[in-house]
Motif scaffolding. Structure first.
Motif, mmCIF file in Angstrom:
data_model
loop_
_atom_site.group_PDB
_atom_site.id
_atom_site.type_symbol
_atom_site.label_atom_id
_atom_site.label_comp_id
_atom_site.label_asym_id
_atom_site.label_seq_id
_atom_site.Cartn_x
_atom_site.Cartn_y
_atom_site.Cartn_z
ATOM 1 N N ASN A 164 54.849 41.680 28.105
ATOM 2 C CA ASN A 164 54.329 42.598 27.098
ATOM 3 C C ASN A 164 53.427 43.629 27.746
ATOM 4 O O ASN A 164 52.845 43.397 28.812
ATOM 5 N N ARG A 165 53.317 44.796 27.079
ATOM 6 C CA ARG A 165 52.424 45.844 27.558
ATOM 7 C C ARG A 165 51.531 46.289 26.409
ATOM 8 O O ARG A 165 51.960 46.340 25.250
ATOM 9 N N PHE A 166 50.290 46.630 26.739
ATOM 10 C CA PHE A 166 49.301 46.975 25.725
ATOM 11 C C PHE A 166 48.513 48.206 26.158
ATOM 12 O O PHE A 166 48.469 48.555 27.338
ATOM 13 N N ASP A 167 47.897 48.865 25.178
ATOM 14 C CA ASP A 167 47.094 50.052 25.480
ATOM 15 C C ASP A 167 45.734 49.688 26.064
ATOM 16 O O ASP A 167 45.267 50.332 27.014
ATOM 17 N N LYS A 168 45.093 48.687 25.486
ATOM 18 C CA LYS A 168 43.751 48.313 25.931
ATOM 19 C C LYS A 168 43.596 46.799 25.875
ATOM 20 O O LYS A 168 44.199 46.132 25.032
ATOM 21 N N VAL A 169 42.758 46.274 26.774
ATOM 22 C CA VAL A 169 42.283 44.907 26.659
ATOM 23 C C VAL A 169 40.762 44.948 26.556
ATOM 24 O O VAL A 169 40.089 45.629 27.330
ATOM 25 N N PHE A 170 40.241 44.234 25.565
ATOM 26 C CA PHE A 170 38.799 44.072 25.409
ATOM 27 C C PHE A 170 38.469 42.685 25.949
ATOM 28 O O PHE A 170 38.825 41.668 25.348
ATOM 29 N N LEU A 171 37.815 42.672 27.080
ATOM 30 C CA LEU A 171 37.661 41.449 27.867
ATOM 31 C C LEU A 171 36.241 40.902 27.753
ATOM 32 O O LEU A 171 35.268 41.625 27.966
ATOM 33 N N GLY A 172 36.142 39.622 27.412
ATOM 34 C CA GLY A 172 34.860 38.933 27.446
ATOM 35 C C GLY A 172 34.708 38.211 28.773
ATOM 36 O O GLY A 172 35.694 37.722 29.339
ATOM 37 N N VAL A 173 33.484 38.120 29.289
ATOM 38 C CA VAL A 173 33.262 37.502 30.596
ATOM 39 C C VAL A 173 32.069 36.560 30.519
ATOM 40 O O VAL A 173 31.218 36.672 29.644
ATOM 41 N N ASP A 174 32.022 35.621 31.464
ATOM 42 C CA ASP A 174 30.874 34.719 31.561
ATOM 43 C C ASP A 174 29.851 35.208 32.566
ATOM 44 O O ASP A 174 28.664 34.915 32.444
ATOM 45 N N GLY A 175 30.311 35.944 33.568
ATOM 46 C CA GLY A 175 29.402 36.487 34.570
ATOM 47 C C GLY A 175 29.903 37.812 35.097
ATOM 48 O O GLY A 175 31.113 38.059 35.148
ATOM 49 N N PHE A 176 28.958 38.677 35.483
ATOM 50 C CA PHE A 176 29.305 39.984 36.039
ATOM 51 C C PHE A 176 28.327 40.266 37.175
ATOM 52 O O PHE A 176 27.152 40.545 36.940
ATOM 53 N N ASP A 177 28.833 40.177 38.386
ATOM 54 C CA ASP A 177 28.011 40.381 39.576
ATOM 55 C C ASP A 177 28.710 41.384 40.484
ATOM 56 O O ASP A 177 29.925 41.296 40.682
ATOM 57 N N LEU A 178 27.960 42.327 41.009
ATOM 58 C CA LEU A 178 28.580 43.385 41.805
ATOM 59 C C LEU A 178 29.258 42.845 43.052
ATOM 60 O O LEU A 178 30.251 43.414 43.520
ATOM 61 N N ASN A 179 28.759 41.761 43.608
ATOM 62 C CA ASN A 179 29.360 41.180 44.806
ATOM 63 C C ASN A 179 30.389 40.104 44.478
ATOM 64 O O ASN A 179 31.453 40.043 45.099
ATOM 65 N N LYS A 180 30.089 39.262 43.502
ATOM 66 C CA LYS A 180 30.986 38.150 43.165
ATOM 67 C C LYS A 180 32.126 38.578 42.255
ATOM 68 O O LYS A 180 33.156 37.902 42.187
ATOM 69 N N VAL A 182 33.831 39.946 38.397
ATOM 70 C CA VAL A 182 33.862 39.559 36.988
ATOM 71 C C VAL A 182 34.436 38.148 36.933
ATOM 72 O O VAL A 182 35.564 37.915 37.373
ATOM 73 N N THR A 183 33.682 37.203 36.380
ATOM 74 C CA THR A 183 34.058 35.803 36.499
ATOM 75 C C THR A 183 34.026 35.074 35.166
ATOM 76 O O THR A 183 33.410 35.526 34.197
ATOM 77 N N THR A 184 34.695 33.898 35.165
ATOM 78 C CA THR A 184 34.682 33.023 33.996
ATOM 79 C C THR A 184 34.702 31.581 34.468
ATOM 80 O O THR A 184 34.910 31.291 35.652
ATOM 81 N N PHE A 185 34.472 30.644 33.550
ATOM 82 C CA PHE A 185 34.321 29.242 33.910
ATOM 83 C C PHE A 185 35.626 28.521 34.174
ATOM 84 O O PHE A 185 35.694 27.627 35.008
ATOM 85 N N PHE A 212 24.713 39.882 33.510
ATOM 86 C CA PHE A 212 24.677 40.577 34.800
ATOM 87 C C PHE A 212 23.818 39.828 35.816
ATOM 88 O O PHE A 212 22.765 39.280 35.502
ATOM 89 N N GLY A 213 24.317 39.800 37.056
ATOM 90 C CA GLY A 213 23.668 39.025 38.092
ATOM 91 C C GLY A 213 24.034 37.553 38.023
ATOM 92 O O GLY A 213 23.529 36.749 38.796
ATOM 93 N N GLN A 214 24.935 37.188 37.105
ATOM 94 C CA GLN A 214 25.409 35.822 36.943
ATOM 95 C C GLN A 214 26.851 35.724 37.446
ATOM 96 O O GLN A 214 27.588 36.707 37.431
ATOM 97 N N TYR A 215 27.238 34.527 37.881
ATOM 98 C CA TYR A 215 28.630 34.342 38.262
ATOM 99 C C TYR A 215 29.019 32.882 38.104
ATOM 100 O O TYR A 215 28.183 31.986 38.149
ATOM 101 N N SER A 216 30.305 32.675 37.874
ATOM 102 C CA SER A 216 30.865 31.328 37.848
ATOM 103 C C SER A 216 32.015 31.257 38.844
ATOM 104 O O SER A 216 32.193 32.161 39.648
ATOM 105 N N ASP A 217 32.799 30.197 38.788
ATOM 106 C CA ASP A 217 33.683 29.884 39.915
ATOM 107 C C ASP A 217 34.969 30.703 40.019
ATOM 108 O O ASP A 217 35.536 30.819 41.097
#
Length: 253
Positions: A164-180, A182-185, A212-217
């Protein structure tokens, strides 16, 4: 008086802003005894959210344990509502969109109204809310339900995204770190999120400033691979600078 669940959620929100707090100051701020606060901090430390050091509670940057949805729903609720309202202004009639599972992304649904859309979601509670949108063609990924997170993932869900193809995805995340990144559990959910990103023309991350500044595995994507971030006014300035320097649009609710 707030319940222990609500108070511990508020403690984490406070630590997201300050980084560390004295035990005595927390007891005074929440109008409870030092013994009660220590019980709260012991529970948070056991779950991996904080560490204790010389009378201070210090926020951990690595998210170890996933909170259930019933707890997440009370955290930063007003910010999530504002982010959801702003995200809904990006919707265009007749679009095909993905709304990822999560308490922040779910807030979009309140503002869809009678807009004609095709919406795919892996969130059970999000799907139930979308039933009340008269002109939404609702689709679900299928898969195995993680009851605590109210989200579906697995091979069946992955296969639905591949074709399938879509115009947009609205994504929820558990962590957002500039080095690690976009992450989730959850590993399977991270895989599904990656497929959502590949299937969508535009990747929009919705995250309040506590993420922000958080990350998971498990990594969904690198921070500079998204197209837009919707957050709140407490977004760290260096995050906004980094993202905008990489051509990523940042919206503040």
């Amino acid at each position: 008086m707030k319940s222990s669940v609500e108070r511990r959620s508020d403690i984490l929100t406070l630590l997201q802003k300050s980084g560390s707090e004295r035990v005595e100051d927390l007891a005074r701020q929440f109008n409870v005894s030092n013994v009660t606060i220590r019980k709260d901090l012991n529970a948070l430390e056991k779950s991996g959210y904080i560490t204790r050091s010389h009378g201070f509670a210090v926020l951990s940057t690595r998210l170890v344990v996933e909170l259930p949805n019933v707890t997440k729903e009370t955290r930063c609720l007003e910010l999530k509502q504002k982010i959801g309202q702003l995200a809904a202004t990006l919707l265009v009639p007749e679009e095909r969109i993905i709304i990822d599972s999560g308490t922040t992304t779910k807030e979009i649904v309140t503002h869809i109204g009678d807009l004609p859309l095709t919406v795919l979601t892996n969130g059970l509670d999000t799907a139930m809310a979308l039933v009340n949108c008269p002109n939404v063609e609702l689709r679900m990924t299928g898969g195995v339900l993680r009851k605590g997170a109210m989200s579906f993932s697995g091979v069946m869900a992955d296969n639905n995204l591949r074709y399938n193809r879509f115009d947009k995805v609205f994504l929820g995340v558990d962590g957002f770190d500039l080095n690690k990144g976009v992450t989730t559990f959850n590993e399977q959910e991270a895989q599904l999120n990656r497929l959502m990103c590949r299937a969508a023309h535009k990747i929009i991350v919705m995250a309040d400033s506590s993420k922000f500044g958080q990350y998971s595995d498990f990594v969904i994507c690198e921070a500079n691979q998204i197209d837009m971030l919707i957050s709140d006014e407490n977004l760290p300035a260096h995050y906004r600078t980094y993202l905008e320097n990489h051509g990523i649009e940042v919206l503040i609710a």
